[in-house]
Enzyme design. Structure first.
Site, PDB file in Angstrom:
ATOM      1  CE1 TYR A  39      -3.085  -3.019   0.520  1.00 48.35           C
ATOM      2  CE2 TYR A  39      -3.680  -2.083   2.139  1.00 48.35           C
ATOM      3  CZ  TYR A  39      -4.150  -3.256   1.486  1.00 48.35           C
ATOM      4  OH  TYR A  39      -4.793  -4.299   1.381  1.00 48.35           O
ATOM      5  CG  HIS A  97      -1.343  -8.360   0.614  1.00 43.25           C
ATOM      6  ND1 HIS A  97      -1.027  -7.205   0.632  1.00 43.25           N
ATOM      7  CD2 HIS A  97      -2.052  -8.271   0.335  1.00 43.25           C
ATOM      8  CE1 HIS A  97      -1.998  -6.721   0.220  1.00 43.25           C
ATOM      9  NE2 HIS A  97      -2.913  -7.181   0.232  1.00 43.25           N
TER      10      HIS A  97
END
Length: 267
Positions: A39, A97
């Site tokens: 991110y 992730h």
């Protein structure tokens, strides 16, 4: 371990926007912040947490290891870098992730490195994200279901992921629902609006209450204070069988997060 049922997602939030969203969220009462290495906003999340002056132990912070850092040589160093950016000695939860694209890094290698990070005190809990049942079974064989705190996956009325959720429930693994409002699609949905009108709530509230009724952890995202407040204070309601059937009818398998390297999803 306690985890707030509703958290603040930060996907796609960058720079000052990310900082302001987390700052507002903490001011309003959020105590669960979700971020990730990819991110590129861990520094902003860390700065907002630091500026809040809220005791670190009162905030649940999740981050995620990106696919490039899944090897034994890279995972722990990358997590330490994340901690540096987040200005904290530990995170409460660290997730893989995505499964390693094309299985470039064996799952066992990544999970054992993640378990080592937990043993070192860098993270209190560990888990996975975007793992379908097949990958989750592999993870359970390697670590045991008791070590897998959660599986964070996309869940909303248009992608209800019932088969996967049922499997996680059987294995006593919590499910964390990301993109719970399907990036605003929920807000304009006539079916959800109709159900909401019967309860005096919004369509967004219907979606969040529906997820909560399934005992899911929920991490919506917003940059607007009014939306952050509304999401945090969603009502707990009981749906009728008819209403649940109406919501079930919205499931068309629409998937928002589906990169080229995604695993084979459950049908």
């Amino acid at each position: 371990m306690h985890i707030p049922v509703l958290g603040l997602g930060t996907f796609r939030l960058k720079d000052e926007v990310a900082f302001n969203s987390v700052k507002m969220g903490l001011e309003i009462g959020y105590r669960h912040i979700d971020t990730a290495q990819i991110y590129e906003n861990e520094s902003e999340v860390g700065a907002a947490v630091k500026e809040s002056n809220i005791p670190r132990e009162e905030i649940f912070i999740t981050t995620k290891i990106w696919t490039e850092n899944l090897s034994a040589a890279k995972l722990i160093p990358s997590l330490k870098e994340s901690l540096k950016k987040l200005q904290t000695d530990y995170v409460d939860l660290t997730l893989i992730h995505w499964p390693s694209p094309n299985q470039a890094v064996p799952l066992e290698e990544s999970l054992l490195a993640l378990k080592e990070a937990k043993d070192l005190g860098l993270t209190k809990e560990i888990g996975v994200s975007n793992f379908p049942i097949a990958e989750l079974k592999k993870a359970i064989e390697i670590l045991g279901s008791e070590e897998i705190f959660t599986n964070q996956v996309e869940v909303h009325p248009y992608l209800q992921n019932k088969k996967l959720i049922d499997f996680c429930n059987t294995e006593d693994i919590m499910v964390t629902a990301y993109m719970p409002l399907a990036y605003g699609k929920v807000v304009k949905d006539e079916t959800l609006i109709k159900i909401g009108e019967k309860h005096g709530i919004s369509a967004a509230d219907v979606a969040l209450a529906w997820l909560h009724e399934q005992d899911l952890i929920i991490i919506p995202s917003s940059t607007k204070r009014v939306n952050l407040e509304n999401n945090l204070n969603f009502p707990e309601i009981s749906f009728s069988k008819k209403e649940l059937s109406m919501i079930a009818g919205l499931d068309d398998g629409s998937r928002i997060a589906n990169p080229p390297f995604a695993p084979t999803w459950d049908k």
